[in-house]
Design a protein around this motif. Structure first.
Motif, short mmCIF file in Angstrom:
data_model
loop_
_atom_site.label_atom_id
_atom_site.label_comp_id
_atom_site.label_asym_id
_atom_site.label_seq_id
_atom_site.Cartn_x
_atom_site.Cartn_y
_atom_site.Cartn_z
N ALA A 167 62.50 25.64 60.16
CA ALA A 167 63.02 25.89 61.46
C ALA A 167 64.53 26.37 61.20
O ALA A 167 65.18 26.38 60.03
CB ALA A 167 63.33 24.63 62.14
N ARG A 168 65.19 27.05 62.10
CA ARG A 168 66.47 27.58 62.16
C ARG A 168 67.35 26.91 63.39
O ARG A 168 66.75 26.71 64.44
CB ARG A 168 66.63 29.13 62.24
CG ARG A 168 65.79 29.84 60.97
CD ARG A 168 66.45 29.57 59.83
NE ARG A 168 65.82 30.39 58.58
CZ ARG A 168 64.89 29.65 57.90
NH1 ARG A 168 64.55 28.26 58.10
NH2 ARG A 168 64.30 30.33 57.05
N ILE A 169 68.59 27.07 63.35
CA ILE A 169 69.71 26.44 64.42
C ILE A 169 70.47 27.37 64.65
O ILE A 169 71.09 27.97 63.61
CB ILE A 169 69.91 25.05 64.12
CG1 ILE A 169 70.81 24.93 62.91
CG2 ILE A 169 68.83 24.07 64.02
CD1 ILE A 169 71.46 23.61 62.29
N LEU A 170 71.31 27.67 65.78
CA LEU A 170 72.11 28.39 66.04
C LEU A 170 73.47 27.41 66.15
O LEU A 170 73.35 26.60 66.97
CB LEU A 170 72.11 29.11 67.27
CG LEU A 170 72.92 29.85 67.96
CD1 LEU A 170 73.34 31.24 66.94
CD2 LEU A 170 72.71 30.50 69.31
N ARG A 171 74.63 27.88 65.33
CA ARG A 171 75.77 26.83 65.42
C ARG A 171 76.93 27.86 65.60
O ARG A 171 76.75 28.88 65.07
CB ARG A 171 75.93 26.14 64.07
CG ARG A 171 74.92 25.11 63.34
CD ARG A 171 74.83 24.01 64.72
NE ARG A 171 76.20 23.51 64.65
CZ ARG A 171 76.38 22.45 63.56
NH1 ARG A 171 75.50 22.02 62.82
NH2 ARG A 171 77.67 21.67 63.54
N GLN A 172 78.02 27.33 66.39
CA GLN A 172 79.06 28.00 66.30
C GLN A 172 80.16 27.65 65.09
O GLN A 172 80.20 26.56 64.79
CB GLN A 172 79.88 27.59 67.59
CG GLN A 172 79.43 28.00 68.82
CD GLN A 172 79.14 29.52 68.80
OE1 GLN A 172 78.10 29.99 68.97
NE2 GLN A 172 80.28 30.06 69.04
N ALA A 173 80.62 28.67 64.27
CA ALA A 173 81.22 28.31 63.08
C ALA A 173 82.54 29.34 62.95
O ALA A 173 82.50 30.35 63.91
CB ALA A 173 80.33 28.97 62.05
N THR A 174 83.50 29.00 62.27
CA THR A 174 84.74 29.66 61.97
C THR A 174 84.64 30.41 60.69
O THR A 174 84.31 29.82 59.63
CB THR A 174 86.01 28.96 62.30
OG1 THR A 174 86.09 28.41 63.41
CG2 THR A 174 87.25 29.76 61.80
N LEU A 175 84.68 31.64 60.59
CA LEU A 175 84.56 32.41 59.22
C LEU A 175 85.87 32.28 58.40
O LEU A 175 86.86 32.76 58.84
CB LEU A 175 84.29 33.79 59.60
CG LEU A 175 84.10 34.72 58.44
CD1 LEU A 175 83.17 34.30 57.35
CD2 LEU A 175 83.94 36.17 58.42
N LEU A 176 85.89 31.64 57.50
CA LEU A 176 86.97 31.10 56.54
C LEU A 176 87.35 32.21 55.77
O LEU A 176 88.57 32.56 55.36
CB LEU A 176 86.93 29.75 55.75
CG LEU A 176 86.82 28.54 56.73
CD1 LEU A 176 86.52 27.45 55.98
CD2 LEU A 176 87.80 28.40 57.67
N SER A 177 86.50 32.76 55.04
CA SER A 177 86.33 33.89 53.91
C SER A 177 85.35 34.50 53.90
O SER A 177 84.15 34.41 54.26
CB SER A 177 86.81 33.12 52.51
OG SER A 177 86.73 34.13 51.53
N ASN A 178 85.46 36.12 53.51
CA ASN A 178 84.51 36.91 53.22
C ASN A 178 84.45 37.63 51.68
O ASN A 178 84.06 38.84 51.68
CB ASN A 178 84.55 38.12 54.42
CG ASN A 178 83.15 38.99 54.24
OD1 ASN A 178 82.13 38.39 53.84
ND2 ASN A 178 83.41 40.28 54.47
N GLU A 179 85.09 36.79 50.79
CA GLU A 179 85.30 37.08 49.47
C GLU A 179 83.89 36.88 48.89
O GLU A 179 83.77 35.49 48.69
CB GLU A 179 86.48 36.64 48.72
CG GLU A 179 87.86 37.07 49.33
CD GLU A 179 87.92 38.45 49.09
OE1 GLU A 179 87.63 38.89 48.09
OE2 GLU A 179 88.63 39.19 49.78
N GLY A 180 83.30 37.78 48.23
CA GLY A 180 81.92 37.64 47.65
C GLY A 180 80.63 37.28 48.56
O GLY A 180 79.89 38.08 48.68
N GLN A 181 80.85 35.85 49.06
CA GLN A 181 79.96 35.61 50.25
C GLN A 181 80.66 34.90 51.49
O GLN A 181 81.69 34.14 51.33
CB GLN A 181 78.57 34.78 49.92
CG GLN A 181 79.16 33.36 49.33
CD GLN A 181 77.94 32.81 48.99
OE1 GLN A 181 77.44 32.75 47.96
NE2 GLN A 181 77.28 32.00 49.91
#
Length: 469
Positions: free
Chosen positions: A117-131
């Motif tokens: 299963a998959r779930i939809l969550r609200q998240a804050t993107l902290l970094s986009n370095e590498g992944q």
């Protein structure tokens, strides 16, 4: 003073937002494109703009993404360029995530309670370095995710590149702006098709220039020149040397019998297609360079071996290569500069069917040089050797003896050359066949008309050499 400043701002606003559609030529054709075989091109084209008197911001669209901004030059009568700005921030996954660092978005994550299963969550993107690294509630999440949902596209993203010139014009009106720049994503190379006659002693050659454009920018009805040679590429592009190429834009177009015309440019060669052609945005175009017919060629079988100081046991098989050679001279019916590229050689079967016999690449070949094409390995002519003697006769000196056996499994005699190369200082102590010294480190045994050896031992050569380091 206030009125003057307001008037200038209104002119800028009007030009940028009202006259942008008039900047590019209606048909977008007529560009001059000099393509270098190093993966770049020099482009010179004319754009029509309507300028007010005084300062203005001129926006050019239909600009390649691979443009080198430092190389841009724009010239028009009565117009002065104050500055040049190149802008391109494409919409890509990486760029979008970079713009959302520190912001909230929706992320589809694996459900920890159900592996399927998959779930939809609200998240804050902290970094986009590498992944991407997310903050989900009070936890930091680093791992797999199904997808990201962004609320909107951030500002300052471009659907296509733009080039903006800040100009000063002495008079109002339409002007033809000569725009030149260097760009990447365009390359060319030569492709050669050689067809041998039934006798195998003569051949025909067709030379083509293959122009490859992966820049995403198409050129319609362009005057294309092809520059062959190793042009040095400096960190900061200079257009001084290229002025000579740009000057050829006004030269008359001449089909020259359907082939490109050639001339020298500094220490390089330039080929003019001779007619206006179109280059696709992502694709290739082939144009004829030259052809030659019924010129003499030689086929040669060669087997090479590098004899070192080591002791070897057992039989050693060595390949026999098939090479084709010809002289690039007017006397031999060619006498043309041959840019680097791929040569495909076709030979006839007994019933006259032409089959691919091999292909190889050549470097830039000037007139007067020999062209040697290694096509492959012989199926029926074989060479093997056995070390018959090994003795250390000094601190760094060795005596080595070899027995070489050559066999011809074909029905007709074959000419074969054995090339034996040695390191350091050497001398042949004995040999039961004649040889020649090809160079300072190589001897050659020439086996002319090696007879068919089916059921026989074959041709045997014995020799001994002393090698000293």
């Amino acid at each position: 003073m206030t009125r003057l400043k307001t008037g200038v701002l209104l002119v800028l606003f009007t030009l940028v937002f009202s006259h942008v559609p008039n900047i590019v030529q209606a048909d977008g054709s007529g560009a001059f494109v000099a393509v270098y075989n190093s993966g770049r091109a020099l482009v010179r084209e004319t754009r029509v703009v309507t300028l007010p008197q005084g300062p203005a911001a001129v926006v050019f669209t239909d600009i390649p993404a691979s443009l080198e901004p430092a190389s841009v030059r724009a010239v028009a009568d009565g117009m002065t360029v104050k500055d040049v700005e190149y802008s391109y921030h494409p919409i890509t996954a990486g760029n979008l995530l970079d713009a959302y660092v520190g912001k909230e978005l929706s992320v589809i994550l694996p459900d920890p309670s159900d592996a399927n299963a998959r779930i939809l969550r609200q998240a804050t993107l902290l970094s986009n370095e590498g992944q991407p690294v997310f903050s989900v509630g009070n936890e930091i999440y680093v791992g797999r995710y199904e997808a990201l949902l962004l609320p909107k596209i951030p500002k300052d993203f471009d659907a296509e590149p733009t080039l903006t010139l800040t100009t000063q014009s002495a008079v109002e009106g339409k002007k033809n702006v000569s725009l030149s720049y260097l760009m990447g994503g365009v390359n060319w190379h030569a492709d050669y098709t050689m067809t041998l006659s039934k006798s195998g002693t003569t051949a025909d050659l067709d030379a083509w220039a293959t122009i490859v454009n992966t820049s995403g920018r198409a050129f319609k009805s362009a005057d294309v020149r092809l520059v062959a040679g190793d042009v040095q590429r400096a960190p900061a592009p200079r257009l001084v040397r290229n002025k000579a190429v740009m000057a050829m834009e006004s030269a008359p177009m001449d089909s020259a019998g359907g082939y490109a015309t050639e001339e020298t440019f500094s220490q390089y060669h330039v080929y003019s297609v001779g007619r206006y052609i179109s280059l696709p945005a992502d694709g290739s175009k082939q144009v004829g360079l030259f052809s030659a017919t019924d010129f003499p060629v030689k086929q040669k079988l060669t087997s090479r071996f590098n004899s070192g100081p080591g002791q070897r046991n057992g039989k050693i098989s060595q390949p026999v290569e098939l090479a084709l050679s010809f002289e690039n001279t007017e006397m031999s019916k060619i006498g043309r500069s041959m840019p680097e590229g791929l040569v495909r050689v076709f030979m006839p079967t007994a019933d006259g069917m032409q089959l691919l016999a091999g292909e190889t690449r050549i470097s830039h070949t000037a007139i007067g040089n020999e062209v040697r094409l290694v096509l492959g390995r012989s199926f029926d002519v074989t060479v093997e050797r056995t070390q018959t003697h090994f003795k250390k006769v000094g601190k760094n000196s060795f005596e080595i003896g070899w027995k070489i056996t050559a066999r011809n499994g074909m029905s007709a005699p074959q000419d074969l050359t054995l090339r034996e190369s040695f390191p350091a200082s050497w001398k042949v102590l004995s040999a039961d066949a004649e040889y020649t010294e090809a160079d300072a480190g190589t001897i050659e045994f020439s086996l002319a008309s090696l007879l068919p050896t089916k059921g026989t031992e074959g041709k045997i050569i014995n020799y001994m050499v002393q090698i000293e380091y």
